[in-house]
Design an enzyme around this catalytic site. Structure first.
Site, mmCIF file in Angstrom:
data_model
loop_
_atom_site.group_PDB
_atom_site.id
_atom_site.type_symbol
_atom_site.label_atom_id
_atom_site.label_comp_id
_atom_site.label_asym_id
_atom_site.label_seq_id
_atom_site.Cartn_x
_atom_site.Cartn_y
_atom_site.Cartn_z
ATOM 1 C CE LYS A 168 38.394 27.318 53.745
ATOM 2 N NZ LYS A 168 39.450 28.155 54.118
ATOM 3 C CB THR A 209 36.937 29.560 50.291
ATOM 4 O OG1 THR A 209 38.231 29.547 50.885
ATOM 5 C CG2 THR A 209 36.035 28.598 51.045
ATOM 6 C CE LYS A 248 33.711 32.422 50.257
ATOM 7 N NZ LYS A 248 34.887 32.837 49.527
HETATM 8 P P1 NAD Z 1 40.097 39.840 48.815
HETATM 9 O O1 NAD Z 1 38.755 40.424 48.587
HETATM 10 O O2 NAD Z 1 41.078 40.586 49.640
HETATM 11 O O3 NAD Z 1 40.804 39.525 47.395
HETATM 12 C C1 NAD Z 1 40.119 39.048 46.267
HETATM 13 C C2 NAD Z 1 40.595 39.880 45.091
HETATM 14 O O4 NAD Z 1 40.073 39.324 43.885
HETATM 15 C C3 NAD Z 1 40.117 41.332 45.131
HETATM 16 O O5 NAD Z 1 41.253 42.189 45.158
HETATM 17 C C4 NAD Z 1 39.287 41.479 43.840
HETATM 18 O O6 NAD Z 1 39.417 42.760 43.257
HETATM 19 C C5 NAD Z 1 39.896 40.405 42.973
HETATM 20 N N1 NAD Z 1 39.087 39.980 41.840
HETATM 21 C C6 NAD Z 1 37.763 39.719 41.784
HETATM 22 N N2 NAD Z 1 37.437 39.292 40.527
HETATM 23 C C7 NAD Z 1 38.572 39.305 39.798
HETATM 24 C C8 NAD Z 1 38.896 38.955 38.443
HETATM 25 N N3 NAD Z 1 37.963 38.521 37.576
HETATM 26 N N4 NAD Z 1 40.175 39.072 38.043
HETATM 27 C C9 NAD Z 1 41.125 39.497 38.889
HETATM 28 N N5 NAD Z 1 40.895 39.850 40.170
HETATM 29 C C10 NAD Z 1 39.631 39.745 40.624
HETATM 30 O O7 NAD Z 1 39.839 38.375 49.426
HETATM 31 P P2 NAD Z 1 40.900 37.461 50.212
HETATM 32 O O8 NAD Z 1 40.781 37.687 51.661
HETATM 33 O O9 NAD Z 1 42.225 37.560 49.528
HETATM 34 O O10 NAD Z 1 40.265 36.011 49.935
HETATM 35 C C11 NAD Z 1 40.363 35.375 48.668
HETATM 36 C C12 NAD Z 1 39.770 33.984 48.770
HETATM 37 O O11 NAD Z 1 40.472 33.249 49.775
HETATM 38 C C13 NAD Z 1 38.300 33.975 49.176
HETATM 39 O O12 NAD Z 1 37.643 32.956 48.469
HETATM 40 C C14 NAD Z 1 38.344 33.677 50.661
HETATM 41 O O13 NAD Z 1 37.162 33.047 51.139
HETATM 42 C C15 NAD Z 1 39.547 32.768 50.735
HETATM 43 N N6 NAD Z 1 40.218 32.742 52.052
HETATM 44 C C16 NAD Z 1 40.461 33.906 52.717
HETATM 45 C C17 NAD Z 1 41.099 33.866 53.947
HETATM 46 C C18 NAD Z 1 41.391 35.134 54.721
HETATM 47 O O14 NAD Z 1 41.754 35.036 55.899
HETATM 48 N N7 NAD Z 1 41.282 36.318 54.117
HETATM 49 C C19 NAD Z 1 41.486 32.631 54.498
HETATM 50 C C20 NAD Z 1 41.251 31.463 53.778
HETATM 51 C C21 NAD Z 1 40.607 31.530 52.540
#
Ligand code: NAD
Length: 306
Positions: A175, A100, A250
């Site tokens: 979104k 997102t 966010k």
């Molecule tokens: P998270 O922090 O659990 O996972 C993100 C991962 O990306 C981390 O493990 C981090 O180490 C990794 N990362 C960062 N930079 C990197 C790179 N250059 N190469 C490889 N890995 C890298 O976050 P999440 O909850 O999985 O959310 C991910 C995305 O999805 C966000 O943008 C969030 O807003 C969106 N989202 C989350 C949810 C939710 O309920 N958690 C729902 C809808 C959307």
């Protein structure tokens, strides 16, 4: 030939999404910067490469599921520590970003991918970790018809509702617009319940009236902010998320960026963003976004509030 997918970002969402792709028979190589995410991914059966470059070098499709726009752009273009993925991928690779991020960042990421000889689309999701695990996410997709057609079978493995919203950036646009409605409506529903409490109205009575009248909305009938009327709502589990207040903050921040770049005067959207930002600095960091009602109630009980 099996489609080969590189999956970058194996966190709360990316990990289970990658697992579903493997279960559907795709060849998936993952990568994450965080050792803890790498170990859980390996434990879940995902092959994890030594570097993002290794994961991407032989992929047909690269999916990113990263925290924010700056991470996506940095992964695409490179940093002092890592080479840019766009310079490593084979020509014509399809880059799908499911993080997102801001609409402007999504458009920039798409343009960078195309300028480097690749294809790019934004495909953010809703549905949370539960949806990621169950393969029932909703995808909002921005990209060309041709790229959408290529991505569709893959998105269908991870989601159950996939909407092609238009050209690149419009998945993120859908979104932020949806979540701006959601943030505002959850505050509206919560304020109404607190007002009802002060006036002596029971939660159930207000629910029975509003859920069958013009106040009806998802924030009321599915994620009701008071315990009781809707059994499955987080309010019955002490506001365990669900959808955390911090994520709503966010997403409303991204909506504010879009408001600023378009000049739209959305006063309630901006106010909702400020309210959730404050909430996320306290209990909303971890509790469900419907817990905003506790914040409103506390402010309404403060000396001088009534
Ligand atoms: P998270 O922090 O659990 O996972 C993100 C991962 O990306 C981390 O493990 C981090 O180490 C990794 N990362 C960062 N930079 C990197 C790179 N250059 N190469 C490889 N890995 C890298 O976050 P999440 O909850 O999985 O959310 C991910 C995305 O999805 C966000 O943008 C969030 O807003 C969106 N989202 C989350 C949810 C939710 O309920 N958690 C729902 C809808 C959307």
């Amino acid at each position: 030939m099996t489609t080969s997918i590189a999956f970058l970002g194996l966190g709360h969402m990316g990990g289970p999404m990658a697992v579903n792709l493997i279960a559907a028979g795709y060849s998936v190589t993952g990568f994450d910067l965080l050792p803890a995410a790498v170990s859980s991914a390996r434990a879940a059966g995902i092959t994890v490469a030594q570097s993002a470059a290794d994961a991407v070098a032989s992929a047909d499709i690269v999916i990113t599921m990263l925290p924010a726009g700056r991470h996506v752009i940095a992964a695409y273009t490179g940093t002092d520590e890592q080479p840019g993925l766009l310079s490593i991928a084979r020509p014509g690779t399809l880059f799908i970003d499911s993080s997102t991020i801001a609409v402007d960042d999504a458009r920039a990421a798409h343009d960078l991918a195309v300028a480097a000889g690749h294809r790019g689309m934004d495909a953010p999701v809703s549905g949370g970790v539960v949806g990621a695990e169950a393969g029932t996410l909703a995808f909002m997709v921005g990209g060309s018809d041709e790229d959408f057609a290529t991505a569709l079978p893959i998105l269908e493995v991870m989601g159950k509702r996939i909407v092609h919203c238009g050209e690149s950036g419009l998945g993120q646009a859908a979104k932020v617009c949806n979540n701006m409605i959601l943030g505002i409506s959850m505050i509206a529903v919560s304020e109404a319940f607190v007002l009802g409490e002060k006036l002596g109205l029971s939660h159930q009575a207000l629910f029975d009236v509003a859920s069958n009248a013009s106040g009806q909305c998802w924030a009321l009938t599915t994620n009701c902010p008071v315990p009781g009327p809707v059994e499955t709502s987080p309010a019955n589990r002490d506001y365990a998320p669900g959808f955390a207040g911090a994520l709503m903050a966010k997403d409303l921040g991204l909506a504010e960026q879009a408001l600023a770049s378009t000049g739209v005067q959305a006063e309630l959207g901006s106010l909702a963003s400020a309210i959730y930002r404050r909430f996320a600095e306290g209990s909303g960091a971890t509790s469900d976004f419907s817990g905003i009602i506790t914040d409103i109630r506390e402010r309404s009980s403060a000396p001088g509030a009534s």
